[in-house]
Design a protein around this motif. Structure first.
Motif, PDB file in Angstrom:
ATOM      1  N   SER A  59      -4.712  28.395 -20.381  1.00  0.00           N
ATOM      2  CA  SER A  59      -5.193  27.061 -20.012  1.00  0.00           C
ATOM      3  C   SER A  59      -4.310  25.986 -20.636  1.00  0.00           C
ATOM      4  CB  SER A  59      -6.650  26.876 -20.480  1.00  0.00           C
ATOM      5  OG  SER A  59      -6.741  27.015 -21.884  1.00  0.00           O
ATOM      6  N   GLY A  60      -4.580  24.739 -20.219  1.00  0.00           N
ATOM      7  CA  GLY A  60      -3.945  23.576 -20.831  1.00  0.00           C
ATOM      8  C   GLY A  60      -2.436  23.563 -20.737  1.00  0.00           C
ATOM      9  N   LEU A  61      -1.789  23.098 -21.807  1.00  0.00           N
ATOM     10  CA  LEU A  61      -0.341  22.930 -21.833  1.00  0.00           C
ATOM     11  C   LEU A  61       0.381  24.259 -21.635  1.00  0.00           C
ATOM     12  CD1 LEU A  61       2.053  21.038 -22.268  1.00  0.00           C
ATOM     13  CD2 LEU A  61       1.854  21.484 -24.742  1.00  0.00           C
ATOM     14  N   GLU A  62      -0.178  25.342 -22.195  1.00  0.00           N
ATOM     15  CA  GLU A  62       0.458  26.654 -22.031  1.00  0.00           C
ATOM     16  C   GLU A  62       0.564  27.001 -20.550  1.00  0.00           C
ATOM     17  OE1 GLU A  62      -0.115  31.326 -23.461  1.00  0.00           O
ATOM     18  OE2 GLU A  62      -1.744  29.870 -23.713  1.00  0.00           O
ATOM     19  N   LEU A  63      -0.469  26.664 -19.786  1.00  0.00           N
ATOM     20  CA  LEU A  63      -0.461  26.984 -18.363  1.00  0.00           C
ATOM     21  C   LEU A  63       0.518  26.111 -17.593  1.00  0.00           C
ATOM     22  CD1 LEU A  63      -1.630  28.540 -15.975  1.00  0.00           C
ATOM     23  CD2 LEU A  63      -3.511  26.876 -15.896  1.00  0.00           C
ATOM     24  N   THR A  64       0.496  24.812 -17.861  1.00  0.00           N
ATOM     25  CA  THR A  64       1.404  23.912 -17.132  1.00  0.00           C
ATOM     26  C   THR A  64       2.864  24.210 -17.451  1.00  0.00           C
ATOM     27  OG1 THR A  64       1.137  22.246 -18.884  1.00  0.00           O
ATOM     28  CG2 THR A  64      -0.324  22.091 -16.968  1.00  0.00           C
ATOM     29  N   GLU A  65       3.172  24.546 -18.705  1.00  0.00           N
ATOM     30  CA  GLU A  65       4.544  24.891 -19.076  1.00  0.00           C
ATOM     31  C   GLU A  65       4.990  26.173 -18.369  1.00  0.00           C
ATOM     32  OE1 GLU A  65       6.864  23.346 -20.988  1.00  0.00           O
ATOM     33  OE2 GLU A  65       5.491  21.633 -20.982  1.00  0.00           O
ATOM     34  N   LEU A  66       4.039  27.063 -18.167  1.00  0.00           N
ATOM     35  CA  LEU A  66       4.353  28.342 -17.536  1.00  0.00           C
ATOM     36  C   LEU A  66       4.870  28.121 -16.121  1.00  0.00           C
ATOM     37  CD1 LEU A  66       4.099  31.339 -18.358  1.00  0.00           C
ATOM     38  CD2 LEU A  66       1.866  31.368 -17.271  1.00  0.00           C
ATOM     39  N   PHE A  67       4.270  27.191 -15.397  1.00  0.00           N
ATOM     40  CA  PHE A  67       4.642  26.968 -14.008  1.00  0.00           C
ATOM     41  C   PHE A  67       5.844  26.049 -13.843  1.00  0.00           C
ATOM     42  CE2 PHE A  67       0.624  28.935 -13.153  1.00  0.00           C
ATOM     43  CZ  PHE A  67       0.790  29.539 -11.929  1.00  0.00           C
ATOM     44  N   LYS A  68       6.481  25.693 -14.951  1.00  0.00           N
ATOM     45  CA  LYS A  68       7.748  24.956 -14.862  1.00  0.00           C
ATOM     46  C   LYS A  68       8.925  25.898 -14.657  1.00  0.00           C
ATOM     47  CE  LYS A  68       6.315  20.930 -17.571  1.00  0.00           C
ATOM     48  NZ  LYS A  68       6.552  20.121 -18.811  1.00  0.00           N
ATOM     49  N   THR A  69       8.639  27.216 -14.697  1.00  0.00           N
ATOM     50  CA  THR A  69       9.679  28.202 -14.417  1.00  0.00           C
ATOM     51  C   THR A  69      10.252  27.974 -13.016  1.00  0.00           C
ATOM     52  OG1 THR A  69       8.518  29.818 -15.791  1.00  0.00           O
ATOM     53  CG2 THR A  69      10.186  30.666 -14.263  1.00  0.00           C
ATOM     54  N   HIS A  70      11.570  27.961 -12.911  1.00  0.00           N
ATOM     55  CA  HIS A  70      12.205  27.696 -11.601  1.00  0.00           C
ATOM     56  C   HIS A  70      12.033  28.904 -10.687  1.00  0.00           C
ATOM     57  CE1 HIS A  70      14.991  26.256  -8.600  1.00  0.00           C
ATOM     58  NE2 HIS A  70      15.648  27.407  -8.663  1.00  0.00           N
ATOM     59  N   LEU A  71      11.526  28.645  -9.502  1.00  0.00           N
ATOM     60  CA  LEU A  71      11.383  29.681  -8.486  1.00  0.00           C
ATOM     61  C   LEU A  71      12.113  29.240  -7.224  1.00  0.00           C
ATOM     62  CD1 LEU A  71       7.571  30.541  -8.850  1.00  0.00           C
ATOM     63  CD2 LEU A  71       9.512  31.640  -9.977  1.00  0.00           C
ATOM     64  N   SER A  72      12.507  30.211  -6.413  1.00  0.00           N
ATOM     65  CA  SER A  72      13.226  29.881  -5.176  1.00  0.00           C
ATOM     66  C   SER A  72      12.291  29.339  -4.114  1.00  0.00           C
ATOM     67  CB  SER A  72      13.942  31.127  -4.646  1.00  0.00           C
ATOM     68  OG  SER A  72      13.000  32.163  -4.359  1.00  0.00           O
ATOM     69  N   THR A  73      11.002  29.674  -4.217  1.00  0.00           N
ATOM     70  CA  THR A  73      10.004  29.194  -3.248  1.00  0.00           C
ATOM     71  C   THR A  73       9.350  27.922  -3.776  1.00  0.00           C
ATOM     72  OG1 THR A  73       9.553  31.514  -2.732  1.00  0.00           O
ATOM     73  CG2 THR A  73       8.010  29.862  -1.887  1.00  0.00           C
ATOM     74  N   PRO A  74       9.252  26.862  -2.954  1.00  0.00           N
ATOM     75  CA  PRO A  74       8.638  25.597  -3.423  1.00  0.00           C
ATOM     76  C   PRO A  74       7.171  25.800  -3.797  1.00  0.00           C
ATOM     77  CG  PRO A  74       9.839  25.272  -1.374  1.00  0.00           C
ATOM     78  CD  PRO A  74       9.762  26.743  -1.575  1.00  0.00           C
ATOM     79  N   ILE A  75       6.727  25.110  -4.839  1.00  0.00           N
ATOM     80  CA  ILE A  75       5.344  25.202  -5.256  1.00  0.00           C
ATOM     81  C   ILE A  75       4.445  24.474  -4.261  1.00  0.00           C
ATOM     82  CG2 ILE A  75       5.537  23.159  -6.737  1.00  0.00           C
ATOM     83  CD1 ILE A  75       3.552  24.544  -8.649  1.00  0.00           C
ATOM     84  N   PRO A  76       3.341  25.063  -3.849  1.00  0.00           N
ATOM     85  CA  PRO A  76       2.423  24.386  -2.906  1.00  0.00           C
ATOM     86  C   PRO A  76       1.856  23.105  -3.517  1.00  0.00           C
ATOM     87  CG  PRO A  76       1.966  26.752  -3.010  1.00  0.00           C
ATOM     88  CD  PRO A  76       2.941  26.447  -4.120  1.00  0.00           C
ATOM     89  N   GLU A  77       1.601  22.129  -2.670  1.00  0.00           N
ATOM     90  CA  GLU A  77       1.114  20.833  -3.135  1.00  0.00           C
ATOM     91  C   GLU A  77      -0.230  20.971  -3.842  1.00  0.00           C
ATOM     92  OE1 GLU A  77       0.870  16.917  -4.040  1.00  0.00           O
ATOM     93  OE2 GLU A  77       2.596  18.027  -3.231  1.00  0.00           O
ATOM     94  N   PHE A  78      -1.126  21.790  -3.289  1.00  0.00           N
ATOM     95  CA  PHE A  78      -2.442  21.919  -3.913  1.00  0.00           C
ATOM     96  C   PHE A  78      -2.331  22.532  -5.318  1.00  0.00           C
ATOM     97  CE2 PHE A  78      -1.975  26.129  -2.011  1.00  0.00           C
ATOM     98  CZ  PHE A  78      -2.499  26.967  -2.985  1.00  0.00           C
ATOM     99  N   LEU A  79      -1.309  23.361  -5.536  1.00  0.00           N
ATOM    100  CA  LEU A  79      -1.133  23.965  -6.850  1.00  0.00           C
ATOM    101  C   LEU A  79      -0.577  22.942  -7.846  1.00  0.00           C
ATOM    102  CD1 LEU A  79      -1.523  26.571  -8.388  1.00  0.00           C
ATOM    103  CD2 LEU A  79       0.767  27.295  -7.678  1.00  0.00           C
ATOM    104  N   SER A  80       0.303  22.058  -7.353  1.00  0.00           N
ATOM    105  CA  SER A  80       0.810  20.978  -8.211  1.00  0.00           C
ATOM    106  C   SER A  80      -0.324  20.066  -8.646  1.00  0.00           C
ATOM    107  CB  SER A  80       1.881  20.168  -7.471  1.00  0.00           C
ATOM    108  OG  SER A  80       3.012  20.957  -7.199  1.00  0.00           O
ATOM    109  N   GLN A  81      -1.223  19.746  -7.718  1.00  0.00           N
ATOM    110  CA  GLN A  81      -2.383  18.919  -8.061  1.00  0.00           C
ATOM    111  C   GLN A  81      -3.279  19.626  -9.079  1.00  0.00           C
ATOM    112  OE1 GLN A  81      -4.398  17.983  -4.419  1.00  0.00           O
ATOM    113  NE2 GLN A  81      -2.710  16.717  -3.596  1.00  0.00           N
ATOM    114  N   PHE A  82      -3.433  20.918  -8.881  1.00  0.00           N
ATOM    115  CA  PHE A  82      -4.258  21.696  -9.807  1.00  0.00           C
ATOM    116  C   PHE A  82      -3.683  21.659 -11.223  1.00  0.00           C
ATOM    117  CE2 PHE A  82      -4.514  25.770 -12.051  1.00  0.00           C
ATOM    118  CZ  PHE A  82      -5.879  25.862 -12.271  1.00  0.00           C
ATOM    119  N   LEU A  83      -2.379  21.843 -11.351  1.00  0.00           N
ATOM    120  CA  LEU A  83      -1.750  21.889 -12.672  1.00  0.00           C
ATOM    121  C   LEU A  83      -1.774  20.535 -13.376  1.00  0.00           C
ATOM    122  CD1 LEU A  83       1.300  24.187 -11.807  1.00  0.00           C
ATOM    123  CD2 LEU A  83      -0.710  24.799 -13.178  1.00  0.00           C
ATOM    124  N   SER A  84      -1.808  19.473 -12.601  1.00  0.00           N
ATOM    125  CA  SER A  84      -1.825  18.132 -13.203  1.00  0.00           C
ATOM    126  C   SER A  84      -3.243  17.615 -13.447  1.00  0.00           C
ATOM    127  CB  SER A  84      -1.067  17.152 -12.301  1.00  0.00           C
ATOM    128  OG  SER A  84      -1.681  17.077 -11.028  1.00  0.00           O
TER     129      SER A  84
END
Length: 498
Positions: free
Chosen positions: A312-337
């Motif tokens: 949860s929290g910062l640990e989770l948001t930092e985790l999804f900053k990993t660069h991936l070749s597939t764009p992150i879905p918009e709903f997931l970006s909203q969720f993380l923020s």
């Protein structure tokens, strides 16, 4: 998956010859019921023999010497009654210990140059005097002894036990000194003959008896330590023997069940693929572990809800900053923020493990749920089947895991709102995120957690030298050299001499 991987280094320290419930079979007949095998080679026996003298010393010091009485008729004196009491050992020192492995028979141990002073009291009386109201004199006996033991390992009384009845003492010196040395010459000669004979008899009887006792105390001690080490919470393991040990001139090999126990249920192994040719003699210590040991452990861990991860929290948001070749879905970006984002992952069904020369494969169906404290942010739930190949090593007292993903499929997915639908691009992102974010995160959590668990069980107290984990079809071989486990000797001697 974590329970499987945890078992590799845990069993690296698998030391005991322990409890059994199945009647012991001949080794060849017992192989298919054998989940784990321990092979101790000659170089390892050399290291352990370095401290054999300490164990023998404990036997001498722990032995109880009974009081003995006798009587003898002497011309012109009459009947002399005498007794020996309060026999104690002092100034004990032991020279060296040598051993030999005798194929098909047992172990020959020779303890040389045992030096000790025995102290006690002689009670005596003349004529009709009784020993307990007559005279008494303290004495000392200065002795030099060699000790030979030929222990046989056998299967009985629920464990592998050591029969040390083939035990003998050779006395090279046995000098008697009476207190003040003022007694009449005939009395000293009488007592010298009596004590020489009696002490030899008593010492041999009690020392050999105590060596057998100490050997079984040691077996029980190792058993207790092994059982403690292989237990965690409600999960434990029956590592009882399936056959008596095999002794060759190069190694001692013992055969163990390796049955996981959980909630009064015990696993069954009857299709093990062990064969002695699968092990070599190049290292000091070998452990052969069947897949049939690991899978029931994984089942127990799943049922005990061990496979759960919350981020949860910062640990989770930092985790999804990993660069991936597939764009992150918009709903997931909203969720993380959003406020208080939480990711929960758990095993849906029992993972399955199988071992190959490439490594240990683990296939698991897991669920992931993303939730947020914000009501307007949709949550996500999906199930995935993941297959990874794991290799494990243990270096610098730390567990090291390397996992490579071989297959990922999204089996079920749903959003907590009807206004959004999962599309193929979302699925591809989740698959890539599981591979490049999820699996590495699980491994990064497992390594320190399992290392801490191993340390809690005392693994860090052992000096393992270049341990290796070798994967084969249906089993794992763990091989290592080691230094003498001094902490076990200290604890054993402390308990023995209590």
């Amino acid at each position: 998956m974590d329970k499987c991987v945890m078992t590799l280094p845990v069993l690296l320290l698998f030391l005991g010859l322990v409890v059994m419930s199945r009647s012991c079979l001949e080794p060849a007949s017992a192989y298919r019921f054998t989940g784990a095998v321990c092979r101790l080679t000659y170089p390892a026996a050399v290291v352990l023999n370095e401290k054999t003298t300490k164990v023998i010393q404990a036997a001498f010091q722990h032995a109880k010497y009974p009081s003995i009485s006798n009587e003898k008729s002497i011309l012109f004196v009459g009947k002399v009654k005498y007794g020996l009491a309060n026999l104690e050992i002092h100034n004990l020192s032991i020279g060296r210990s040598e051993f030999e492995l005798i194929a098909g028979e047992g172990i020959e141990i020779a303890i040389s140059n045992v030096s000790a002073v025995f102290k006690g009291t002689i009670q005596y009386g003349y004529g009709s005097w009784l020993v307990n109201v007559g005279h008494s004199v303290d004495f000392e006996i200065d002795s030099h002894i060699d000790l030979g033991i030929n222990p046989k390992l056998y299967c009985g009384k629920g464990k592998v036990a050591a029969d040390t009845s083939d035990c003998y003492l050779t006395f090279h010196k046995l000098d008697l000194l009476l207190q003040g040395d003022r007694e009449p010459g005939w009395l000293k000669r009488l007592f010298t003959n009596f004590i020489t004979f009696t002490v030899k008899l008593v010492i041999k009887s009690q020392i050999c008896k105590e060596i057998n006792n100490v050997a079984n105390i040691l077996a029980d001690f190792i058993q207790e330590r092994a059982e403690q080490f292989l237990s965690d919470g409600d999960i434990s393991m029956d590592i009882g023997v399936t056959s008596a040990p095999v002794i060759t001139s190069n190694y001692i090999e013992s055969y163990h069940k390796g049955l996981a126990k959980y909630n009064n249920m015990t696993a069954v192994i009857n299709e093990s693929v062990f064969d002695p040719s699968q092990l070599t003699e190049d290292r000091m210590l070998y452990f052969w572990i069947s897949d049939e040991v690991f899978n029931p452990l994984i089942t127990a861990a799943h049922q005990d809800r061990r496979f759960v991860l919350n981020i949860s929290g910062l640990e989770l948001t930092e985790l999804f900053k990993t660069h991936l070749s597939t764009p992150i879905p918009e709903f997931l970006s909203q969720f993380l923020s959003s406020e208080e984002p939480v990711l929960r992952v758990w095993s849906v069904s029992v993972p399955h493990l199988w071992t190959t020369p490439m490594g240990t494969y683990v296939r698991a169906v897991a669920a992931a749920e993303l939730t947020s404290g914000a009501e307007d942010i949709p949550g996500l739930y999906f199930e995935m089947e993941v297959e990874v190949v794991v290799t494990a090593s243990y270096a610098k007292k730390k567990l090291i895991l390397i996992a490579t993903t071989s297959q990922i499929s999204i089996m079920k997915d749903s959003l907590s709102t009807d206004t959004l639908q999962m599309v193929e691009a979302h699925i591809e992102y989740l698959k890539e995120a599981v591979e490049k974010i999820g699996v590495p995160k699980v491994i990064s959590k497992l390594e320190p957690s399992l290392t801490a668990l191993l340390d809690k069980q005392g693994a860090n107290l052992f000096e393992l030298i270049e341990p290796q984990v070798v994967s084969q079809d249906g089993f794992v071989i763990i091989q290592t050299d080691f230094a003498f486990p001094h902490h076990l000797l200290v604890e054993f001697l402390r308990k023995t001499l209590e």
